[in-house]
Design an enzyme around this catalytic site. Structure first.
Site, PDB file in Angstrom:
ATOM      1  N   LYS A  41       0.822  -1.217   0.000  1.00  0.00           N
ATOM      2  CA  LYS A  41       0.000   0.000   0.000  1.00  0.00           C
ATOM      3  C   LYS A  41       0.851   1.259   0.000  1.00  0.00           C
ATOM      4  O   LYS A  41       0.495   2.261  -0.629  1.00  0.00           O
ATOM      5  CB  LYS A  41      -0.917   0.014   1.223  1.00  0.00           C
ATOM      6  CG  LYS A  41      -2.098  -0.914   1.085  1.00  0.00           C
ATOM      7  CD  LYS A  41      -3.040  -0.793   2.271  1.00  0.00           C
ATOM      8  CE  LYS A  41      -4.036  -1.927   2.286  1.00  0.00           C
ATOM      9  NZ  LYS A  41      -4.880  -1.938   1.085  1.00  0.00           N
ATOM     10  N   ASP A 265      -5.997   3.027  -3.378  1.00  0.00           N
ATOM     11  CA  ASP A 265      -4.685   3.700  -3.305  1.00  0.00           C
ATOM     12  C   ASP A 265      -4.690   4.990  -4.129  1.00  0.00           C
ATOM     13  O   ASP A 265      -4.158   6.016  -3.697  1.00  0.00           O
ATOM     14  CB  ASP A 265      -3.578   2.754  -3.788  1.00  0.00           C
ATOM     15  CG  ASP A 265      -3.406   1.571  -2.833  1.00  0.00           C
ATOM     16  OD1 ASP A 265      -3.611   1.758  -1.622  1.00  0.00           O
ATOM     17  OD2 ASP A 265      -3.081   0.464  -3.309  1.00  0.00           O
TER      18      ASP A 265
END
Ligand code: ADP
Length: 323
Positions: A41, A265
């Site tokens: 991430k 994201d």
């Protein structure tokens, strides 16, 4: 001047194999050729922000293996400052083994590897508080040790940077959730999806009586845990936000979604940049939804992340994303 964003977080190599059906325990199933992609991430959000036009510095750890070298290369290719990303001798890079059934159902086995070693001393050795604080905005997730995220958020805030936390993945009950409660008080902007928002409302001290369908109300309640602004992403239904004296509901963009990996994201990076640049909450939320929607129209994690020009084009012509 381009906005300056620091991301403190994880870097993983993702190895995916598509199979006709997921194997049972003890069973071997043959699948398609392995697909390798840079992930984690932290790295995904750093790459997203770079494509969206920011000057980005990544802070994190890699192993001293071939995957680590490849992951560093992918940062450099995107123009990301990798001077605060170190290789740990004798340690493996973070790795996700992903097995995907043809209908999209999947299993993921994660080895945090070097990411697990990003403790507070390691973080302090990589970058001093001034370097973190020199950023307009500092963006965190929860794939590295939480005490480090807490220390980094304190340093960033003390130096006047906007702190943005994507609270994913949410830790289970235990010491980490106590650190998370402290962390939320160091965060200016909290971003979660629906399940994370519901999980956070179970934390000690969280207000009782959550109506799960009322996501704007949930965001308002989460503000009581510390962050001035709380954003909850709702997949194809867009996102909601609560900030000081305001609630915003953004229905999102109707696109032909093929794979929502990377959407969260892209959303987080764009939201952090827009709020860091001083845009109003409603404007930032709309931009973030545009970035998320574009990522959903393409396959892959980093491969699907849109450019600033693409986000601007979707905002100008909302009906044109499928064309
Ligand atoms: P996560 O993957 O972290 O659960 P979401 O699925 O909520 O995150 O996606 C993040 C954002 O991306 C959403 O708030 C939305 O703006 C956008 N998005 C995701 N999926 C779609 C979709 N199918 N159509 C349009 N926008 C989407």
């Amino acid at each position: 001047m381009r906005e300056h964003l620091v991301v403190v977080g994880s870097l993983n190599m993702d190895l995916s194999i598509t199979v006709p059906r997921l194997p049972d325990r003890g069973e071997t199933v043959s699948g398609a050729d392995v697909v390798r992609g840079a992930g984690g991430k932290g790295a995904n959000q750093a790459v997203a922000a770079a494509r969206l036009g920011a000057r980005v510095r990544m802070v994190g750890l890699l192993g001293d293996d071939a995957f680590g070298a490849e992951l560093r290369g992918s940062l450099v290719t995107e123009g990301i400052d990798d001077r605060a990303v170190a290789d740990l001798p004798g340690v493996a890079s973070g790795l996700a083994l992903i097995v995907v059934q043809h209908d999209g159902e999947n299993t993921i086995t994660l080895s945090p590897g070097a990411n697990r070693h990003l403790d507070v001393p390691a973080f302090q050795a990589l970058t001093d508080a001034r370097a973190v604080g020199a950023a307009d905005t500092v963006l965190f997730q929860l794939e590295v040790p939480l005490p480090t995220v807490l220390a980094a958020a304190r340093a960033a805030r003390a130096a006047g940077a906007l702190t943005v936390l994507n609270a994913a993945p949410l830790p289970g009950p235990g010491p980490a959730s106590d650190v998370l409660a402290d962390l939320l008080y160091e965060v200016d902007v909290l971003v979660t999806n629906e399940s994370e928002a519901a999980g956070l409302l179970q934390l000690p001290g969280a207000p009782a009586g959550t109506a799960e369908q009322d996501w704007a109300g949930c965001a308002e309640k989460l503000r009581l845990l510390g962050p001035a602004t709380v954003v909850i992403t709702l997949g194809a239904a867009g996102a909601v936000a609560a900030g000081p004296g305001q609630r915003v509901v953004e229905p999102g963009f109707a696109v032909d979604a093929v794979d929502t990996v990377g959407a969260g994201d892209a959303f987080c990076a764009q939201l952090a940049l827009a709020l860091g640049a001083g845009r109003p909450l409603a404007d930032a939320l709309r931009r973030a939804c545009a970035a998320g929607a574009l990522a959903a129209t393409r396959r892959g994690a980093q491969a699907s992340l849109p450019s600033r020009a693409e986000v601007d084009a979707l905002l100008t012509h909302p009906g044109a994303a499928d064309a």
